[in-house]
Design a protein around this motif. Structure first.
Motif, PDB file in Angstrom:
ATOM      1  N   LEU A  37      93.777 -25.761 -51.181  1.00 41.70           N
ATOM      2  CA  LEU A  37      92.880 -24.933 -50.852  1.00 41.70           C
ATOM      3  C   LEU A  37      92.159 -25.090 -49.497  1.00 41.70           C
ATOM      4  CD1 LEU A  37      93.055 -24.718 -54.086  1.00 41.70           C
ATOM      5  CD2 LEU A  37      90.761 -23.776 -54.183  1.00 41.70           C
ATOM      6  N   ASN A  38      91.950 -24.125 -48.897  1.00 44.60           N
ATOM      7  CA  ASN A  38      90.843 -24.409 -47.592  1.00 44.60           C
ATOM      8  C   ASN A  38      89.405 -24.557 -48.197  1.00 44.60           C
ATOM      9  OD1 ASN A  38      92.878 -23.569 -46.111  1.00 44.60           O
ATOM     10  ND2 ASN A  38      92.446 -21.417 -45.931  1.00 44.60           N
ATOM     11  N   ALA A  39      88.525 -25.521 -47.544  1.00 47.39           N
ATOM     12  CA  ALA A  39      87.279 -25.638 -47.861  1.00 47.39           C
ATOM     13  C   ALA A  39      86.421 -24.355 -48.048  1.00 47.39           C
ATOM     14  CB  ALA A  39      86.917 -26.829 -47.352  1.00 47.39           C
ATOM     15  N   ASP A  40      86.736 -23.376 -47.082  1.00 39.05           N
ATOM     16  CA  ASP A  40      85.633 -22.485 -46.880  1.00 39.05           C
ATOM     17  C   ASP A  40      86.198 -20.934 -47.676  1.00 39.05           C
ATOM     18  OD1 ASP A  40      88.037 -21.762 -45.477  1.00 39.05           O
ATOM     19  OD2 ASP A  40      86.847 -21.510 -43.475  1.00 39.05           O
ATOM     20  N   THR A  41      87.062 -21.221 -48.465  1.00 38.43           N
ATOM     21  CA  THR A  41      87.379 -20.052 -49.324  1.00 38.43           C
ATOM     22  C   THR A  41      86.653 -19.755 -50.543  1.00 38.43           C
ATOM     23  OG1 THR A  41      89.452 -18.835 -50.022  1.00 38.43           O
ATOM     24  CG2 THR A  41      89.154 -21.035 -50.879  1.00 38.43           C
ATOM     25  N   ILE A  42      86.241 -18.619 -50.622  1.00 38.71           N
ATOM     26  CA  ILE A  42      85.189 -18.314 -51.895  1.00 38.71           C
ATOM     27  C   ILE A  42      85.796 -17.025 -52.598  1.00 38.71           C
ATOM     28  CG2 ILE A  42      83.448 -17.556 -50.249  1.00 38.71           C
ATOM     29  CD1 ILE A  42      81.636 -18.528 -52.187  1.00 38.71           C
ATOM     30  N   TRP A  43      85.631 -16.935 -53.784  1.00 39.29           N
ATOM     31  CA  TRP A  43      86.084 -15.701 -54.446  1.00 39.29           C
ATOM     32  C   TRP A  43      85.268 -15.513 -55.655  1.00 39.29           C
ATOM     33  CZ3 TRP A  43      90.016 -19.300 -54.165  1.00 39.29           C
ATOM     34  CH2 TRP A  43      90.382 -19.853 -55.326  1.00 39.29           C
ATOM     35  N   ILE A  44      85.182 -14.321 -56.385  1.00 38.07           N
ATOM     36  CA  ILE A  44      84.763 -14.002 -57.464  1.00 38.07           C
ATOM     37  C   ILE A  44      85.854 -13.607 -58.312  1.00 38.07           C
ATOM     38  CG2 ILE A  44      83.283 -12.549 -58.785  1.00 38.07           C
ATOM     39  CD1 ILE A  44      81.731 -11.843 -56.368  1.00 38.07           C
ATOM     40  N   ASP A  45      85.972 -14.429 -59.530  1.00 37.68           N
ATOM     41  CA  ASP A  45      87.120 -14.199 -60.324  1.00 37.68           C
ATOM     42  C   ASP A  45      87.249 -13.186 -61.221  1.00 37.68           C
ATOM     43  OD1 ASP A  45      88.976 -16.695 -60.021  1.00 37.68           O
ATOM     44  OD2 ASP A  45      87.703 -17.841 -61.044  1.00 37.68           O
ATOM     45  N   GLY A  46      88.042 -12.468 -61.564  1.00 42.93           N
ATOM     46  CA  GLY A  46      88.284 -11.354 -62.249  1.00 42.93           C
ATOM     47  C   GLY A  46      88.138 -11.794 -63.863  1.00 42.93           C
ATOM     48  N   ALA A  47      88.911 -11.145 -64.863  1.00 40.93           N
ATOM     49  CA  ALA A  47      89.048 -11.410 -66.193  1.00 40.93           C
ATOM     50  C   ALA A  47      89.338 -12.887 -66.360  1.00 40.93           C
ATOM     51  CB  ALA A  47      89.901 -10.528 -66.755  1.00 40.93           C
ATOM     52  N   ARG A  48      90.172 -13.357 -65.568  1.00 40.30           N
ATOM     53  CA  ARG A  48      90.579 -14.949 -65.757  1.00 40.30           C
ATOM     54  C   ARG A  48      90.664 -15.592 -64.520  1.00 40.30           C
ATOM     55  NH1 ARG A  48      95.801 -15.253 -67.139  1.00 40.30           N
ATOM     56  NH2 ARG A  48      95.361 -17.240 -68.290  1.00 40.30           N
ATOM     57  N   PRO A  49      90.367 -16.797 -64.536  1.00 33.89           N
ATOM     58  CA  PRO A  49      90.616 -17.835 -63.078  1.00 33.89           C
ATOM     59  C   PRO A  49      91.864 -17.669 -62.480  1.00 33.89           C
ATOM     60  CG  PRO A  49      89.575 -19.037 -65.226  1.00 33.89           C
ATOM     61  CD  PRO A  49      90.369 -17.682 -65.744  1.00 33.89           C
ATOM     62  N   ASN A  50      91.754 -17.348 -61.205  1.00 36.77           N
ATOM     63  CA  ASN A  50      92.735 -17.081 -60.364  1.00 36.77           C
ATOM     64  C   ASN A  50      93.604 -18.363 -60.155  1.00 36.77           C
ATOM     65  OD1 ASN A  50      92.975 -14.093 -59.257  1.00 36.77           O
ATOM     66  ND2 ASN A  50      90.726 -14.942 -58.806  1.00 36.77           N
ATOM     67  N   LEU A  51      92.862 -19.580 -60.188  1.00 39.59           N
ATOM     68  CA  LEU A  51      93.640 -20.832 -60.013  1.00 39.59           C
ATOM     69  C   LEU A  51      94.676 -21.050 -61.388  1.00 39.59           C
ATOM     70  CD1 LEU A  51      91.415 -23.409 -58.576  1.00 39.59           C
ATOM     71  CD2 LEU A  51      93.068 -21.924 -57.615  1.00 39.59           C
ATOM     72  N   THR A  52      94.180 -20.560 -62.482  1.00 42.04           N
ATOM     73  CA  THR A  52      94.817 -20.766 -63.895  1.00 42.04           C
ATOM     74  C   THR A  52      95.938 -19.683 -63.701  1.00 42.04           C
ATOM     75  OG1 THR A  52      92.887 -21.238 -65.208  1.00 42.04           O
ATOM     76  CG2 THR A  52      94.726 -20.351 -66.389  1.00 42.04           C
ATOM     77  N   ARG A  53      95.790 -18.499 -63.105  1.00 37.96           N
ATOM     78  CA  ARG A  53      96.982 -17.459 -62.783  1.00 37.96           C
ATOM     79  C   ARG A  53      97.959 -18.193 -61.816  1.00 37.96           C
ATOM     80  NH1 ARG A  53      95.126 -13.173 -60.153  1.00 37.96           N
ATOM     81  NH2 ARG A  53      96.846 -12.034 -60.858  1.00 37.96           N
ATOM     82  N   LEU A  54      97.537 -18.590 -60.797  1.00 33.62           N
ATOM     83  CA  LEU A  54      98.630 -19.374 -60.095  1.00 33.62           C
ATOM     84  C   LEU A  54      99.230 -20.221 -60.644  1.00 33.62           C
ATOM     85  CD1 LEU A  54      96.543 -20.249 -56.671  1.00 33.62           C
ATOM     86  CD2 LEU A  54      98.461 -18.588 -57.001  1.00 33.62           C
ATOM     87  N   ALA A  55      98.723 -20.996 -61.360  1.00 34.49           N
ATOM     88  CA  ALA A  55      99.563 -22.005 -62.308  1.00 34.49           C
ATOM     89  C   ALA A  55     100.656 -21.518 -63.093  1.00 34.49           C
ATOM     90  CB  ALA A  55      98.672 -23.196 -63.042  1.00 34.49           C
TER      91      ALA A  55
END
Length: 241
Positions: free
Chosen positions: A108-126
């Motif tokens: 991850l870049n230290a300056d990346t920021i987002w608002i998750d939708g229904a499920r966490p995006n890192l979980t979706r990536l995994a």
């Protein structure tokens, strides 16, 4: 079966030149958004995703970051100190590989920021990362719905998720959101010293092993002081929703 990475690399060594004057006295990862530094937004997401160890590289005003992360319990922070060398985004990973192990890891870049939708995006990536088909899985934000981004995009994405890099004078619908899962084997034979991580992305793309996952939610490009205000408003609005 997908396996959630337990280790991560967070790039936090940039000079933050476009973020001046905010970064004249603090590194960009320490710039606050909605009450906490950008870096903590990233590390909190990693902790929630089950990451136990995160390597954080430092170079510009490094002691501020080192002192700050020393207060954290989750994830455990390991510092990769680059204050005496210039490694670029690719060389930084090569230096940190002995700390990251042999399994795929979050990046991850230290300056990346987002608002998750229904499920966490890192979980979706995994859940989506398939080492049989992929060496890299990038989180991709639609340019049309991103906050603070006005560029021409980074990649086009095929129906199966395969990515194709934007050509000169081309406009594509997705921008890299600064979060990914990488296989350490990608860096076999990587050059010593400074080089960009995009060179590794291109190598995976040439082998048809570079894939993307569309971000569910809203991504914010926090590159300037004005963008900090826009991101803060979006984050606070999501908390009130």
């Amino acid at each position: 079966m997908p396996t959630t990475p337990t280790k991560a690399m967070v790039l936090a060594a940039g000079l933050g030149l476009r973020m001046r004057p905010l970064t004249e006295r603090m590194p960009k990862p320490m710039v606050p958004v909605a009450g906490k530094p950008l870096l903590d937004h990233v590390l909190d997401r990693l902790a929630d995703a089950g990451v136990s160890e995160a390597v954080v590289n430092v170079r510009y005003l490094p002691d501020q970051i080192i002192d700050h992360v020393a207060q954290r319990d989750r994830p455990k922070i390991i510092i990769s100190d680059e204050r005496d060398q210039v490694l670029g985004t690719g060389g930084a990973v090569v230096k940190a590989l002995p700390l990251l192990g042999d399994a795929p890891f979050f990046h991850l870049n230290a300056d990346t920021i987002w608002i998750d939708g229904a499920r966490p995006n890192l979980t979706r990536l995994a859940e989506t990362f398939d080492p049989a088909r992929m060496d890299i899985l990038l989180l991709m934000a639609p340019t049309a719905s991103s906050i603070g981004y006005s560029g021409s995009g980074d990649y086009a994405m095929l129906p199966n998720g395969a990515l194709r890099r934007r050509q000169e004078n081309q406009v594509v619908p997705f921008v890299y959101a600064g979060a990914a899962i990488l296989s350490p084997a990608l860096f076999d034979g990587a050059p010593a010293g400074e080089f960009p991580l995009t060179a590794i992305f291109d190598r995976a793309g040439e082998r048809d092993r570079l894939f993307g996952l569309r971000l569910d939610g809203v991504w914010m490009h926090v590159g300037t002081p004005d963008a900090v205000d826009a991101a803060e408003k979006a984050v606070l609005a999501s908390l009130d929703a």
